[in-house]
Design a protein around this motif. Structure first.
Motif, PDB file in Angstrom:
ATOM      1  N   ARG A 301      -8.893   9.526  15.808  1.00  0.00           N
ATOM      2  CA  ARG A 301      -7.482   9.868  15.728  1.00  0.00           C
ATOM      3  C   ARG A 301      -7.124  10.226  14.292  1.00  0.00           C
ATOM      4  NH1 ARG A 301      -8.721   9.562  20.281  1.00  0.00           N
ATOM      5  NH2 ARG A 301      -7.681   8.476  22.008  1.00  0.00           N
ATOM      6  N   PRO A 302      -6.142  11.108  14.088  1.00  0.00           N
ATOM      7  CA  PRO A 302      -5.737  11.445  12.725  1.00  0.00           C
ATOM      8  C   PRO A 302      -5.013  10.282  12.047  1.00  0.00           C
ATOM      9  CG  PRO A 302      -4.268  12.472  14.315  1.00  0.00           C
ATOM     10  CD  PRO A 302      -5.388  11.863  15.103  1.00  0.00           C
ATOM     11  N   ILE A 303      -5.284  10.108  10.772  1.00  0.00           N
ATOM     12  CA  ILE A 303      -4.640   9.071   9.973  1.00  0.00           C
ATOM     13  C   ILE A 303      -3.930   9.755   8.811  1.00  0.00           C
ATOM     14  CG2 ILE A 303      -4.958   6.972   8.602  1.00  0.00           C
ATOM     15  CD1 ILE A 303      -7.598   6.508  10.068  1.00  0.00           C
ATOM     16  N   PHE A 304      -2.635   9.531   8.705  1.00  0.00           N
ATOM     17  CA  PHE A 304      -1.849  10.085   7.606  1.00  0.00           C
ATOM     18  C   PHE A 304      -1.461   8.940   6.672  1.00  0.00           C
ATOM     19  CE2 PHE A 304      -1.378  12.990  11.104  1.00  0.00           C
ATOM     20  CZ  PHE A 304      -1.432  14.244  10.522  1.00  0.00           C
ATOM     21  N   MET A 305      -1.743   9.103   5.394  1.00  0.00           N
ATOM     22  CA  MET A 305      -1.470   8.052   4.417  1.00  0.00           C
ATOM     23  C   MET A 305      -0.527   8.565   3.335  1.00  0.00           C
ATOM     24  SD  MET A 305      -5.187   6.283   3.763  1.00  0.00           S
ATOM     25  CE  MET A 305      -6.085   5.452   5.074  1.00  0.00           C
ATOM     26  N   LEU A 306       0.466   7.732   3.001  1.00  0.00           N
ATOM     27  CA  LEU A 306       1.402   8.060   1.928  1.00  0.00           C
ATOM     28  C   LEU A 306       1.215   7.078   0.777  1.00  0.00           C
ATOM     29  CD1 LEU A 306       3.814   9.616   0.778  1.00  0.00           C
ATOM     30  CD2 LEU A 306       5.324   8.047   2.020  1.00  0.00           C
ATOM     31  N   PHE A 307       0.827   7.608  -0.377  1.00  0.00           N
ATOM     32  CA  PHE A 307       0.681   6.803  -1.586  1.00  0.00           C
ATOM     33  C   PHE A 307       1.829   7.133  -2.543  1.00  0.00           C
ATOM     34  CE2 PHE A 307      -3.498   6.883   0.240  1.00  0.00           C
ATOM     35  CZ  PHE A 307      -4.065   5.649  -0.070  1.00  0.00           C
ATOM     36  N   VAL A 308       2.228   6.134  -3.335  1.00  0.00           N
ATOM     37  CA  VAL A 308       3.388   6.298  -4.210  1.00  0.00           C
ATOM     38  C   VAL A 308       3.057   5.804  -5.618  1.00  0.00           C
ATOM     39  CG1 VAL A 308       4.979   6.063  -2.271  1.00  0.00           C
ATOM     40  CG2 VAL A 308       4.336   4.036  -3.590  1.00  0.00           C
ATOM     41  N   GLY A 309       4.007   5.976  -6.526  1.00  0.00           N
ATOM     42  CA  GLY A 309       3.777   5.622  -7.916  1.00  0.00           C
ATOM     43  C   GLY A 309       3.897   4.126  -8.196  1.00  0.00           C
ATOM     44  N   ASN A 310       3.228   3.686  -9.247  1.00  0.00           N
ATOM     45  CA  ASN A 310       3.348   2.315  -9.768  1.00  0.00           C
ATOM     46  C   ASN A 310       3.144   1.268  -8.664  1.00  0.00           C
ATOM     47  OD1 ASN A 310       3.808   0.410 -11.803  1.00  0.00           O
ATOM     48  ND2 ASN A 310       5.992   0.265 -11.328  1.00  0.00           N
TER      49      ASN A 310
END
Length: 398
Positions: A301-310
């Protein structure tokens, strides 16, 4: 057997809801084709995400629904608030109230497995009611010599009543780890899953050297953290609520979010639950990229990841290492990562950040919806229109 808060967001339809003169039949919950399932990060309440989920379901439209669940034992509902785990277990020995459920990762995963079984049962009942009522309406029209209204039976009714609901799992922080472990534990859930949305995924316990040193120190002495945190919480509990609210307002400006944080600060039982589970996460979540889990899920299955600052829980170098492993064909290509440095891990407590996260989620869900059957997903730069004409009414049930 542990106090748990749950959230349901659904569309409700009525046979005569668009008629200004005809009689109105009681509204009924629509049978969705896709259900968003949210597992929160710490401190374990879904309350922070309600508006985001409402906005997502509104913009996605009919056929979509959402469910969310708190950590076991971290329920804020009721007069008692967060439970004293040991006391609750002692008083509820006949309800399988094992202290390992709210205080361990495995316990929280098993709790979510039980919750998903309830969700599936509920959705099956809604599906059956929808199919039965739709057939009854068609029979009634035929009995009185009226042709079926083909327009009313177009994509919405036909699609909703003929498909088994599929899931898109959404996790925030530690909730992403729970999602992954759950789908490994329950492959039948993975079969009904279209994709995964990981918001700031805490699926690996490795921060930069300075932060990791502090985290390791805290994880090695949970009793110290619990003692100090409990004393501080009792101090907040003794102060007027307006004082605590004013203190929290220094960092959290949204009224509802601030109220949740203030309530938690004034509950000493919460401190023990939070630090007992939290320090186990630091000790037990893998230090390195979990290639076997990501590889197994990502191939299917597709996995979407959101990374952010600090972000010490999902730092930038976690993303670059996954990309490196993909370049070497060690991890599958359909793990899609986005980096938005202007956001923060605790985005729900910052003004204006939720709208950006909702927009990102819409893009990912759009991509999953467009190619979900083939599971050949590509991230597209187009979300659902927010002004799409929607029929039916949206309700949330807490």
């Amino acid at each position: 057997g542990w106090p748990t808060d749950t959230l349901c967001i659904d569309y409700y339809a009525s046979k005569h809801e668009e008629s200004s003169t005809g009689p109105r039949t009681p509204s009924r919950k629509e049978a969705p084709h896709t259900v968003l399932i949210l597992f929160p990060g710490n401190p374990g309440q879904y309350d922070w995400y309600v508006q985001d989920l409402l906005e997502l379901v509104k913009r996605l439209g009919r056929g979509y629904a959402a469910r969310a669940v708190s950590h076991a034992g971290h329920s804020l509902s009721g007069n008692a608030g967060i439970v004293n785990v040991e006391e609750y277990a002692r008083l509820n020995t006949n309800e399988n109230a094992d202290v390992s459920t709210p205080w361990t990762i495995r316990g929280q995963v098993l709790h979510k497995a039980a919750y998903m079984q309830q969700v599936i049962t509920e959705l099956d009942e809604v599906q059956l009611q929808w199919d039965t009522q739709t057939k009854d309406e068609e029979a009634e029209q035929s009995t009185y010599g009226r042709p079926c209204d083909l327009k009313s039976k177009s994509t919405s009714t036909t699609r909703l009543s003929s498909t088994t609901p599929r899931f898109i799992f959404m996790g925030h922080s530690f909730g992403c780890h729970v999602v992954q472990q759950l789908c490994i534990l329950k492959p039948e859930l993975l079969e009904r899953t279209l994709g995964f949305l990981h918001l700031m995924p805490f699926i690996r316990m490795k921060a930069d050297y300075f932060h990791q040193m502090k985290l390791n120190l805290g994880a090695s002495s949970p009793s110290v953290l619990i003692t100090l945190g409990t004393l501080l919480s009792r101090t907040y509990q003794a102060l007027p609520k307006s004082w605590v609210d004013a203190f929290v307002k220094l960092n959290i400006h949204d009224d509802k979010t601030r109220d949740i944080a203030a309530r938690l600060l004034r509950q000493p039982a919460f401190v023990r639950n939070f630090f007992t589970l939290g320090t186990e996460e630091i000790r037990d979540i893998p230090k390195d990229t979990d290639i076997s889990t990501l590889g197994f899920l990502g191939k299917r299955r597709p996995i979407f990841m959101l990374f952010v600052g600090n972000d010490q829980w999902a730092p930038f170098f976690h993303m670059t290492e996954i990309a490196r492993l993909q370049a070497k064909n060690i991890l599958p290509p359909n793990i899609f990562m986005t980096y938005l440095p202007e956001l923060r891990h605790d985005y729900v407590s910052h003004d204006g950040m939720s709208s950006t996260v909702v927009g990102w989620c819409l893009q990912c869900i759009t991509s999953i919806a467009m190619e979900g059957s083939a599971m050949n997903t590509k991230l597209v730069n187009q979300g659902f229109s927010s002004n799409r004409s929607q029929k039916g009414r949206l309700r949330s049930k807490l």
